[in-house]
Design a protein around this motif. Structure first.
Motif, PDB file in Angstrom:
ATOM      1  N   GLY A 183      14.689 -13.808  -3.435  1.00  0.00           N
ATOM      2  CA  GLY A 183      15.370 -15.201  -3.783  1.00  0.00           C
ATOM      3  C   GLY A 183      16.797 -14.899  -3.240  1.00  0.00           C
ATOM      4  O   GLY A 183      17.922 -15.244  -3.816  1.00  0.00           O
ATOM      5  N   HIS A 184      16.666 -14.354  -1.992  1.00  0.00           N
ATOM      6  CA  HIS A 184      18.062 -14.016  -1.123  1.00  0.00           C
ATOM      7  C   HIS A 184      18.705 -15.104  -0.518  1.00  0.00           C
ATOM      8  O   HIS A 184      17.815 -15.753  -0.017  1.00  0.00           O
ATOM      9  CB  HIS A 184      18.048 -12.807  -0.287  1.00  0.00           C
ATOM     10  CG  HIS A 184      19.247 -12.202   0.050  1.00  0.00           C
ATOM     11  ND1 HIS A 184      20.306 -12.030  -0.561  1.00  0.00           N
ATOM     12  CD2 HIS A 184      19.688 -11.897   1.353  1.00  0.00           C
ATOM     13  CE1 HIS A 184      21.204 -11.391   0.156  1.00  0.00           C
ATOM     14  NE2 HIS A 184      20.814 -11.349   1.441  1.00  0.00           N
ATOM     15  N   ILE A 185      19.817 -15.721  -0.455  1.00  0.00           N
ATOM     16  CA  ILE A 185      20.149 -17.038   0.095  1.00  0.00           C
ATOM     17  C   ILE A 185      20.096 -16.981   1.622  1.00  0.00           C
ATOM     18  O   ILE A 185      19.459 -18.007   2.002  1.00  0.00           O
ATOM     19  CB  ILE A 185      21.560 -17.264  -0.243  1.00  0.00           C
ATOM     20  CG1 ILE A 185      21.765 -17.789  -1.981  1.00  0.00           C
ATOM     21  CG2 ILE A 185      22.226 -18.409   0.414  1.00  0.00           C
ATOM     22  CD1 ILE A 185      22.920 -17.812  -2.351  1.00  0.00           C
ATOM     23  N   GLU A 186      20.545 -15.824   2.092  1.00  0.00           N
ATOM     24  CA  GLU A 186      20.225 -15.848   3.522  1.00  0.00           C
ATOM     25  C   GLU A 186      18.996 -15.924   4.222  1.00  0.00           C
ATOM     26  O   GLU A 186      18.588 -16.350   5.101  1.00  0.00           O
ATOM     27  CB  GLU A 186      20.828 -14.422   4.164  1.00  0.00           C
ATOM     28  CG  GLU A 186      22.269 -14.123   4.348  1.00  0.00           C
ATOM     29  CD  GLU A 186      23.086 -13.942   3.209  1.00  0.00           C
ATOM     30  OE1 GLU A 186      22.394 -13.946   1.951  1.00  0.00           O
ATOM     31  OE2 GLU A 186      24.325 -13.883   3.129  1.00  0.00           O
ATOM     32  N   GLY A 187      17.972 -15.343   3.316  1.00  0.00           N
ATOM     33  CA  GLY A 187      16.618 -15.362   3.510  1.00  0.00           C
ATOM     34  C   GLY A 187      15.940 -16.687   3.508  1.00  0.00           C
ATOM     35  O   GLY A 187      14.930 -17.055   3.976  1.00  0.00           O
ATOM     36  N   SER A 211      18.855 -25.303   1.348  1.00  0.00           N
ATOM     37  CA  SER A 211      17.901 -25.652   2.412  1.00  0.00           C
ATOM     38  C   SER A 211      18.206 -26.985   3.157  1.00  0.00           C
ATOM     39  O   SER A 211      18.547 -27.168   4.272  1.00  0.00           O
ATOM     40  CB  SER A 211      16.594 -25.787   1.659  1.00  0.00           C
ATOM     41  OG  SER A 211      15.865 -26.888   2.414  1.00  0.00           O
ATOM     42  N   PHE A 212      18.856 -28.178   2.153  1.00  0.00           N
ATOM     43  CA  PHE A 212      19.374 -29.376   2.960  1.00  0.00           C
ATOM     44  C   PHE A 212      20.547 -29.107   4.008  1.00  0.00           C
ATOM     45  O   PHE A 212      20.470 -29.633   4.843  1.00  0.00           O
ATOM     46  CB  PHE A 212      19.595 -30.474   1.823  1.00  0.00           C
ATOM     47  CG  PHE A 212      18.333 -30.847   1.076  1.00  0.00           C
ATOM     48  CD1 PHE A 212      17.133 -30.631   1.656  1.00  0.00           C
ATOM     49  CD2 PHE A 212      18.308 -31.228  -0.146  1.00  0.00           C
ATOM     50  CE1 PHE A 212      15.961 -31.174   0.886  1.00  0.00           C
ATOM     51  CE2 PHE A 212      17.303 -31.677  -0.912  1.00  0.00           C
ATOM     52  CZ  PHE A 212      16.163 -31.483  -0.518  1.00  0.00           C
ATOM     53  N   VAL A 213      21.687 -28.086   3.261  1.00  0.00           N
ATOM     54  CA  VAL A 213      22.695 -28.028   3.936  1.00  0.00           C
ATOM     55  C   VAL A 213      22.238 -27.405   5.266  1.00  0.00           C
ATOM     56  O   VAL A 213      22.741 -27.551   6.345  1.00  0.00           O
ATOM     57  CB  VAL A 213      23.924 -27.442   3.141  1.00  0.00           C
ATOM     58  CG1 VAL A 213      24.923 -27.096   3.940  1.00  0.00           C
ATOM     59  CG2 VAL A 213      24.291 -28.340   2.084  1.00  0.00           C
ATOM     60  N   SER A 214      21.706 -26.276   5.160  1.00  0.00           N
ATOM     61  CA  SER A 214      21.531 -25.547   6.231  1.00  0.00           C
ATOM     62  C   SER A 214      20.762 -26.099   7.393  1.00  0.00           C
ATOM     63  O   SER A 214      20.785 -26.047   8.400  1.00  0.00           O
ATOM     64  CB  SER A 214      20.869 -24.033   5.952  1.00  0.00           C
ATOM     65  OG  SER A 214      20.014 -23.981   4.951  1.00  0.00           O
ATOM     66  N   ALA A 220      25.751 -22.267   0.606  1.00  0.00           N
ATOM     67  CA  ALA A 220      25.297 -22.631   2.177  1.00  0.00           C
ATOM     68  C   ALA A 220      26.571 -22.727   3.074  1.00  0.00           C
ATOM     69  O   ALA A 220      26.769 -22.001   3.842  1.00  0.00           O
ATOM     70  CB  ALA A 220      24.639 -23.850   2.249  1.00  0.00           C
ATOM     71  N   LEU A 221      27.792 -23.409   2.698  1.00  0.00           N
ATOM     72  CA  LEU A 221      28.771 -23.464   3.481  1.00  0.00           C
ATOM     73  C   LEU A 221      29.583 -22.271   3.758  1.00  0.00           C
ATOM     74  O   LEU A 221      29.968 -21.844   4.920  1.00  0.00           O
ATOM     75  CB  LEU A 221      29.712 -24.556   2.863  1.00  0.00           C
ATOM     76  CG  LEU A 221      29.131 -25.966   2.993  1.00  0.00           C
ATOM     77  CD1 LEU A 221      30.167 -27.027   2.385  1.00  0.00           C
ATOM     78  CD2 LEU A 221      28.905 -26.292   4.466  1.00  0.00           C
ATOM     79  N   ARG A 241      28.259 -19.491   3.970  1.00  0.00           N
ATOM     80  CA  ARG A 241      27.474 -18.552   5.010  1.00  0.00           C
ATOM     81  C   ARG A 241      27.266 -19.399   6.257  1.00  0.00           C
ATOM     82  O   ARG A 241      26.228 -19.201   6.940  1.00  0.00           O
ATOM     83  CB  ARG A 241      26.123 -18.372   4.325  1.00  0.00           C
ATOM     84  CG  ARG A 241      26.165 -17.529   3.155  1.00  0.00           C
ATOM     85  CD  ARG A 241      25.028 -17.097   2.347  1.00  0.00           C
ATOM     86  NE  ARG A 241      25.092 -16.158   1.284  1.00  0.00           N
ATOM     87  CZ  ARG A 241      25.723 -16.355   0.289  1.00  0.00           C
ATOM     88  NH1 ARG A 241      26.018 -17.481  -0.083  1.00  0.00           N
ATOM     89  NH2 ARG A 241      25.743 -15.651  -0.632  1.00  0.00           N
ATOM     90  N   TRP A 242      28.195 -20.243   6.667  1.00  0.00           N
ATOM     91  CA  TRP A 242      28.241 -20.793   8.040  1.00  0.00           C
ATOM     92  C   TRP A 242      27.821 -20.162   9.037  1.00  0.00           C
ATOM     93  O   TRP A 242      27.192 -20.497  10.068  1.00  0.00           O
ATOM     94  CB  TRP A 242      29.479 -21.980   7.990  1.00  0.00           C
ATOM     95  CG  TRP A 242      30.692 -21.026   8.371  1.00  0.00           C
ATOM     96  CD1 TRP A 242      31.514 -20.600   7.489  1.00  0.00           C
ATOM     97  CD2 TRP A 242      31.143 -20.697   9.609  1.00  0.00           C
ATOM     98  NE1 TRP A 242      32.537 -19.820   8.118  1.00  0.00           N
ATOM     99  CE2 TRP A 242      32.197 -19.846   9.309  1.00  0.00           C
ATOM    100  CE3 TRP A 242      30.878 -20.879  11.045  1.00  0.00           C
ATOM    101  CZ2 TRP A 242      33.211 -19.230  10.433  1.00  0.00           C
ATOM    102  CZ3 TRP A 242      31.607 -20.333  11.871  1.00  0.00           C
ATOM    103  CH2 TRP A 242      32.771 -19.610  11.615  1.00  0.00           C
ATOM    104  N   LYS A 243      28.495 -19.040   9.076  1.00  0.00           N
ATOM    105  CA  LYS A 243      28.164 -18.148  10.554  1.00  0.00           C
ATOM    106  C   LYS A 243      26.689 -17.944  10.660  1.00  0.00           C
ATOM    107  O   LYS A 243      25.782 -17.901  11.449  1.00  0.00           O
ATOM    108  CB  LYS A 243      28.619 -16.843  10.268  1.00  0.00           C
ATOM    109  CG  LYS A 243      30.331 -17.121  10.820  1.00  0.00           C
ATOM    110  CD  LYS A 243      30.723 -15.676  10.917  1.00  0.00           C
ATOM    111  CE  LYS A 243      32.221 -15.650  10.648  1.00  0.00           C
ATOM    112  NZ  LYS A 243      32.672 -14.311  10.098  1.00  0.00           N
ATOM    113  N   HIS A 244      25.860 -17.601   9.366  1.00  0.00           N
ATOM    114  CA  HIS A 244      24.516 -17.317   9.305  1.00  0.00           C
ATOM    115  C   HIS A 244      23.730 -18.625   9.603  1.00  0.00           C
ATOM    116  O   HIS A 244      22.843 -18.571  10.388  1.00  0.00           O
ATOM    117  CB  HIS A 244      24.286 -16.996   7.911  1.00  0.00           C
ATOM    118  CG  HIS A 244      23.146 -16.208   7.642  1.00  0.00           C
ATOM    119  ND1 HIS A 244      23.237 -14.651   8.065  1.00  0.00           N
ATOM    120  CD2 HIS A 244      21.773 -16.335   7.484  1.00  0.00           C
ATOM    121  CE1 HIS A 244      21.832 -14.495   7.858  1.00  0.00           C
ATOM    122  NE2 HIS A 244      21.100 -14.887   7.520  1.00  0.00           N
TER     123      HIS A 244
END
Lengths: 332, 170, 504
Positions: C300-304, C112-115, C251-252, C254-257
């Protein structure tokens, strides 16, 4: 650069220290008679808005006359009715509780929907300022003058942003429509901020609003007409009075901030009430009031003292106008 | 949906609470806008209409399931013996009490009492010292943030008044 | 061009000189953001005497940093204990909290912090570069177009309801009905208020949020010793930095996301009046629509988790655009900033960048620098913050309840709102126990009134002509996009199933 930073840091620290000191200091030295403690003021609008600004500026001087401070509480719900009905309504009628209301939209609202209290339970005794409503467009609007708007409104129905239906500004534009035959469709945009935004982004053809918020919007908007006298000239783009342009006899469509009190309190404690009135009047004589007003970003031209009588007249006029336009403003 | 013979019957009584509430609320809502201008009605009537329809479908489905023995009109999923054992009932009582008493006792004292009692109920009255310390720290922390620092209009009671006097004269 | 670059550089240097204001403010922001009910806007108001005493630039840095940090802070309790403190964080627990229960709270926090930080930083830079263009978005997104945008978010109800369609829809429509409580936005007729003046302005969001999500959850978690699952407890037994870095890495990659969901946030943020709650639900819905594994959302999906967090930080930079370019604040915090800056004699409007460019650029620069500083200061904390999840529920549940009931009181300071949060807690509890999705109710409560506002505005403008909904080109393009995004998951699903049949 470095030096500036150090200075600023010091200012920062000393301000924080000063702030905490102020919090800890006991109240001002108090006289033995009324008032013995701070006055509670119920403000039925949101903190940080125009009412808040004027309240702080005005009471910063009034408190020096009265000898005690004013403690505001902000209760904006239900177009101000929460403040009047729930909080002011429950407060002890002992002259230690006042309401800082707006005799324009708030009273008009009572005419639309009868409140649970008797509208005579409270009365206003101290009008602080009046602020006329205006017609304005976004900076990019094709309308350059009020005549452009009227001419277009005679061809098609124009959409008009307003902060809410029951507002003096809405009545002003409906009256203009009656006079000129132009057709206007009022679109309530919920609040001054959104009303300005609606005009700027073209959500509506133009908007009507109390002039204070329009002045604050700077050159994002252009004012074309005032429902009353233009007391600030250039800051409202030298827009003219509706009565002057269209030969009308419309009363000024004002928002007017005033202090109100329980009728029961004024009757039970006439000496206390007299003291409030006296010091209120003294505040207007103090030149410091003007300075405080300017410093807070308000328009000092709008300061206008009014006593019990003026306020009662204003309130009655609003209730009457409200009754007249009720079908148009409530969809009933 | 396939019938699973091993699955216990659904507690449809519990499942019907929300739709029943929805129907009551929607009908009440309609009654308040019956004579209102169209702007007040248009979206409420359409949303409420769909909601009523959905509830009716669900009632019919539930009745069908009861008839087939796939469900029963019981509330076993909402109220169980577990509620008493885990202290949930106790927690509900203290929570309601908290909301009720905070106006009279003031924020800090009510918060302390609520935390203290609920933690004791949940821990079945073990670790009194630890519970007392935790609730005292939390309540005082809350007082420091909400009343002393941010000066919110939380209900003030005996504790807040005393502290104010102490801070003023101290 | 060279002048602008030089100015930007000097503004950057000035801003960096305020690090000693920014770092404490970041922590203050995290705290007030984490307490339900508090927000950057009401904190600035509470600290108004201090804010006004600062000089213009310091006040500006202070407010902007507080704004960004509070937004980020709101995600922390949303992820760890299912308490979204603001409407903008309402979509965060959907996947954040399940991650926590699995013992991946530390990873969830650093994701959450990174995104948030990257989303915020990136959109700040885009906003700075494309300001004049972005400011035009508000000129095209009027009531009709916003109706469709809202429907993107509301269509989430249908996706959430997928397992048991009829119960999911009942929950969603009940939420929409509850959201209709209050006066109608045109003629101010009170509806469904049960006689409470406190409900005239609609159902207040924070009590609904904390009641439905947190209070009801507190009554459920006491069945277990801790909120973590068995596997989760094992995972939390040996806390290490590795989990934090894992989150950062997850998180990194999934940078495109992060990029595209934060841009959704930015675009919605620049529309005056639209806010973080809309953006985070729309981003979540879009993320799910284009996902290859939509069924994993909510578990608990990361993209979500990335989608709502980067989107609501995108909104943060977005709301500055209309404020600086047009002089109209995009949201509540921006409105307060306007008041403070006017006090310092800054006059807003289209000519701000000619008259006082250092103010305009200064705000964006403060935002960029605070996101950078936040990355450095907050990420290491996730290891310690996540320890909260190991607190036994006998302590945690009462704390959550008192914390959230208190938070329900804060925004309006009505006792009524505390009772309301309790009522929503009971509703949420019954819903959870009987298999109704609280998130579906909540989406209805949050987005329903906004949808109705735009809908009535459009209808009032057209004087009741319903065809107005299809009267604008952009609106019609959005309608098509909406239909496509509703059909797309089904198409993807079928294609996948066919593939599975071909390659057993």
């Amino acid at each position: 650069m470095n030096r500036k930073t150090i200075l600023n840091r010091r200012t920062f620290l000393s301000t924080s220290a000063a702030a905490s000191l102020t919090l800890a200091t006991p109240g001002l030295l108090r006289a033995n008679t009324f008032p013995e403690r701070n006055i509670d003021v119920y403000v039925p609008t949101a903190e940080g808005g125009g009412a808040d600004r004027n309240f702080r500026a005005f009471t910063s001087i009034w408190k020096t006359k009265l000898g005690v401070d004013f403690e505001p509480g902000y209760y904006p719900g239900a177009s101000g009715r929460v403040g009047y009905e729930i909080y002011m309504g429950k407060a002890e009628p002992d002259c230690y509780s006042l309401i800082f209301g707006n005799m324009g939209p708030e009273v008009l609202n009572w005419a639309m929907q009868e409140p649970t209290f008797d509208v005579d339970d409270y009365f206003y005794f101290g009008q602080v300022d009046v602020d006329p409503s205006v017609v304005f467009v976004g900076a990019e609007s094709p309308f350059q003058t009020i005549d452009d708007i009227v001419a277009e409104g005679q061809k098609r129905t124009l959409t008009v942003g307003t902060s809410r239906m029951a507002h003096p500004a809405s009545i002003g534009i409906l009256a203009l429509g009656d006079q000129t035959g132009a057709k206007f469709n009022l679109i309530p945009l919920a609040g001054g901020k959104n009303t300005v935004a609606g005009a700027v982004t073209g959500e509506v053809d133009f908007s009507v609003l109390t002039s204070g918020s329009v002045i604050a919007a700077g050159d994002a908007v252009r004012t074309l007409l005032v429902f009353g006298e233009n007391r600030v000239g250039e800051r409202l783009n030298n827009a003219k009075n509706i009565n002057e342009v269209y030969g009308m006899d419309l009363p000024e469509m004002l928002s007017a901030r005033a202090f109100g009190i329980h009728r029961a309190a004024a009757e039970a404690y006439p000496d206390r009430f007299a003291r409030l009135q006296e010091t209120f009047a003294e505040t207007f004589e103090d030149p410091a009031l003007l300075e405080a007003y300017v410093a807070s970003g308000g328009a000092p031209e709008y300061l206008r003292m009014g006593g019990v009588e003026e306020c009662a007249k204003f309130k009655a006029a609003m209730l009457e106008l409200g009754a007249k336009y009720k079908p148009l403003l409530t969809g009933a | 949906m396939k019938i699973d013979p091993d699955r216990p019957p659904r507690h449809l009584g519990g499942e019907l609470i929300i739709p029943a509430l929805a129907v009551v609320f929607t009908l009440y809502f309609f009654s308040t806008i019956w004579n209102s201008p169209w702007t007040a009605q248009v979206s409420a009537f359409s949303l409420g209409g769909v909601l009523l329809l959905l509830c009716v479908i669900f009632f019919a489905k539930a009745l069908g399931m009861v008839a087939k023995g796939e469900g029963s009109l019981t509330f076993g999923n909402v109220v169980t013996y577990e509620d008493l054992r885990t202290g949930r009932l106790g927690l509900i009582v203290t929570t309601v009490g908290y909301c009720w008493l905070i106006d009279d006792l003031g924020f800090t004292l009510a918060t302390f009492l609520f935390l203290w009692l609920s933690m004791l109920v949940l821990s079945r009255f073990r670790g009194v010292g630890r519970v007392t310390l935790t609730s005292a720290i939390m309540a005082l922390g809350g007082w420091a943030i909400f009343i002393w620092a941010f000066d919110t209009r939380f209900p003030r009671g005996w504790f807040e008044a005393t502290m104010e006097a102490v801070l003023k004269n101290g | 061009m060279g002048d602008t670059a030089a100015l930007l550089f000097s503004v950057l240097m000035d801003t960096l000189g305020y690090w000693w204001v920014m770092i404490p403010t970041i922590f203050l922001g995290l705290i007030v953001g984490g307490i339900p009910g508090f927000s950057a806007a009401n904190t600035i108001i509470i600290l108004m005497p201090l804010t006004l005493a600062m000089d213009l630039q310091m006040g500006l840095v202070f407010m902007v940093t507080l704004y960004c940090a509070a937004r980020m802070g709101a995600g922390i309790p949303a992820i760890l204990v299912n308490i979204p403190g603001t409407a903008g964080a309402a979509a965060t627990p959907l996947d954040g909290y399940p991650m926590t229960k699995q013992g991946r709270g530390q990873q969830a926090l650093s994701i959450s912090f990174v995104s948030s930080a990257i989303g915020g930083l990136l959109t700040t830079i885009i906003a700075l570069a494309a300001m004049p263009l972005l400011a035009r978005v508000g000129f095209y997104m009027h009531a009709v177009e916003m109706i469709v945008v809202m429907l993107f978010g509301i269509s989430l109800i249908a996706s959430i309801a997928a397992q048991d369609m009829i119960k999911g829809l009942i929950a969603g429509f009940l939420g929409l009905m509850i959201g209709s409580i209050g006066t109608d936005v045109v003629y101010a007729t009170p509806r469904g208020t049960m006689g409470f003046l406190e409900l005239y302005d609609g159902v207040p969001l924070i009590p609904a949020l904390v009641g439905l999500f947190a209070v009801s959850e507190a009554f459920i978690i006491i069945e277990k010793k801790v909120i973590l699952s068995k596997k989760g407890q094992e995972a939390m037994e040996n806390p290490s930095w590795a989990a934090t870095f894992e989150g950062v890495r997850e998180a990194l990659v999934r940078w495109k996301h992060i990029v595209w969901t934060s841009i959704i946030g930015l675009v919605i943020g620049v529309i005056p009046g639209a806010g973080a709650s809309i953006a985070s639900f729309v981003a979540y819905q879009q993320s799910r629509t284009f996902s290859k594994t939509p069924e994993k959302y909510g578990t608990g999906h990361i993209e979500g988790l990335i989608a709502p967090e980067s989107a609501n930080n995108g909104v943060t930079s977005g709301t500055l655009v209309p404020l600086l370019v047009l002089g109209i604040p995009g949201g509540a915090t921006a409105a307060i900033m306007l008041v403070v800056m006017q006090y310092h004699g800054v006059s807003f409007g289209p000519s701000l960048f000619q008259r006082q460019p250092e103010v305009g650029y200064g705000m964006f620069m403060a935002m960029a620098v605070s996101y950078l500083l936040m990355m450095l200061t907050i990420i290491p904390l996730s290891r310690y913050m996540s320890r909260v999840t190991t607190v036994p529920t006998i302590y945690l549940a009462p704390m959550i309840i008192s914390f959230t009931l208190v938070g329900a009181f804060v925004p309006r300071e009505y006792m009524f709102d505390m009772y309301l949060a309790l009522a929503f807690g009971v509703l949420g509890y019954i819903a959870r126990r009987t298999g109704y999705h609280v998130a579906a109710i909540l989406i209805g409560v949050i987005l329903g009134p906004l949808l109705e506002t735009y809908f009535l505005r459009a209808l009032k403008k057209s004087e009741g002509d319903i065809t107005v909904l299809f009267s604008s080109t952009i609106g019609n393009i959005l309608w098509v996009a909406l239909v496509v995004s509703l059909i797309l998951p089904a198409v993807f699903d079928r294609r996948r199933k066919r593939k599975e049949l071909v390659t057993p």
